[in-house]
Design a protein around this motif. Structure first.
Motif, PDB file in Angstrom:
ATOM      1  N   LEU A 120      63.916 -50.925 -20.761  1.00 28.87           N
ATOM      2  CA  LEU A 120      65.026 -51.486 -21.442  1.00 28.87           C
ATOM      3  C   LEU A 120      64.994 -51.335 -22.945  1.00 28.87           C
ATOM      4  CD1 LEU A 120      64.905 -55.084 -19.898  1.00 28.87           C
ATOM      5  CD2 LEU A 120      66.520 -53.080 -19.500  1.00 28.87           C
ATOM      6  N   GLY A 121      63.761 -50.556 -23.433  1.00 29.18           N
ATOM      7  CA  GLY A 121      63.706 -50.344 -24.838  1.00 29.18           C
ATOM      8  C   GLY A 121      63.183 -51.504 -25.789  1.00 29.18           C
ATOM      9  N   ASP A 122      62.820 -52.299 -25.092  1.00 33.09           N
ATOM     10  CA  ASP A 122      62.085 -53.609 -26.022  1.00 33.09           C
ATOM     11  C   ASP A 122      60.842 -53.462 -26.571  1.00 33.09           C
ATOM     12  OD1 ASP A 122      64.571 -55.021 -25.433  1.00 33.09           O
ATOM     13  OD2 ASP A 122      63.452 -56.478 -23.739  1.00 33.09           O
ATOM     14  N   ILE A 123      60.276 -52.465 -25.811  1.00 35.67           N
ATOM     15  CA  ILE A 123      58.827 -51.901 -26.216  1.00 35.67           C
ATOM     16  C   ILE A 123      58.782 -50.530 -26.188  1.00 35.67           C
ATOM     17  CG2 ILE A 123      57.497 -54.182 -26.104  1.00 35.67           C
ATOM     18  CD1 ILE A 123      56.222 -52.919 -23.714  1.00 35.67           C
ATOM     19  N   ARG A 124      57.914 -49.590 -27.012  1.00 29.95           N
ATOM     20  CA  ARG A 124      58.069 -48.471 -26.855  1.00 29.95           C
ATOM     21  C   ARG A 124      57.263 -47.807 -25.723  1.00 29.95           C
ATOM     22  NH1 ARG A 124      57.305 -46.429 -33.090  1.00 29.95           N
ATOM     23  NH2 ARG A 124      58.331 -48.473 -33.935  1.00 29.95           N
ATOM     24  N   ASP A 125      55.904 -48.493 -25.689  1.00 25.41           N
ATOM     25  CA  ASP A 125      55.102 -47.842 -24.478  1.00 25.41           C
ATOM     26  C   ASP A 125      54.333 -49.345 -24.233  1.00 25.41           C
ATOM     27  OD1 ASP A 125      53.287 -48.121 -26.242  1.00 25.41           O
ATOM     28  OD2 ASP A 125      53.026 -45.754 -26.473  1.00 25.41           O
ATOM     29  N   LYS A 126      53.450 -49.005 -23.018  1.00 24.62           N
ATOM     30  CA  LYS A 126      52.514 -50.285 -22.666  1.00 24.62           C
ATOM     31  C   LYS A 126      51.691 -50.483 -23.598  1.00 24.62           C
ATOM     32  CE  LYS A 126      53.608 -49.194 -17.774  1.00 24.62           C
ATOM     33  NZ  LYS A 126      53.037 -48.798 -16.442  1.00 24.62           N
ATOM     34  N   SER A 127      51.156 -49.783 -24.555  1.00 25.56           N
ATOM     35  CA  SER A 127      50.276 -50.052 -25.373  1.00 25.56           C
ATOM     36  C   SER A 127      50.637 -51.299 -26.519  1.00 25.56           C
ATOM     37  CB  SER A 127      49.656 -48.842 -26.081  1.00 25.56           C
ATOM     38  OG  SER A 127      50.622 -48.279 -26.959  1.00 25.56           O
TER      39      SER A 127
END
Length: 85
Positions: free
Chosen positions: A77-84
């Motif tokens: 969804l683009g709420d965060i860039r990656d899981k980190s």
């Protein structure tokens, strides 16, 4: 450990454009499948991924999977860039 064993028991060749190699022996029937000592075929054996685990371990494992899935959705969804993050 696999979730389920899949075994191809028989095939029918509909079209083979290539010549058979020398010495190829074509049986007239499929071989009998390997059977376990209890008489079942090994592809019918059921697997329990929670065997030997406590209820607490199972709940922890499921929570980790749920968190990973939620993180993946947030990345899509683009709420965060990656899981980190």
């Amino acid at each position: 450990q696999p979730i389920q064993v899949i075994r191809i028991r028989h095939t029918d060749i509909l079209y083979d454009p290539f010549p058979d190699p020398e010495g190829l022996i074509i049986p007239n029937m499929s071989p009998e499948p390997h059977r376990l000592p209890n008489g079942r075929l090994d592809d019918q054996e059921t697997f329990d991924k929670y065997a030997g685990k406590t209820e607490e371990e199972i709940m922890e494992e499921e929570e980790i999977k749920k968190q990973a899935a939620n993180e993946e959705v947030l990345v899509m969804l683009g709420d965060i860039r990656d899981k980190s993050e």
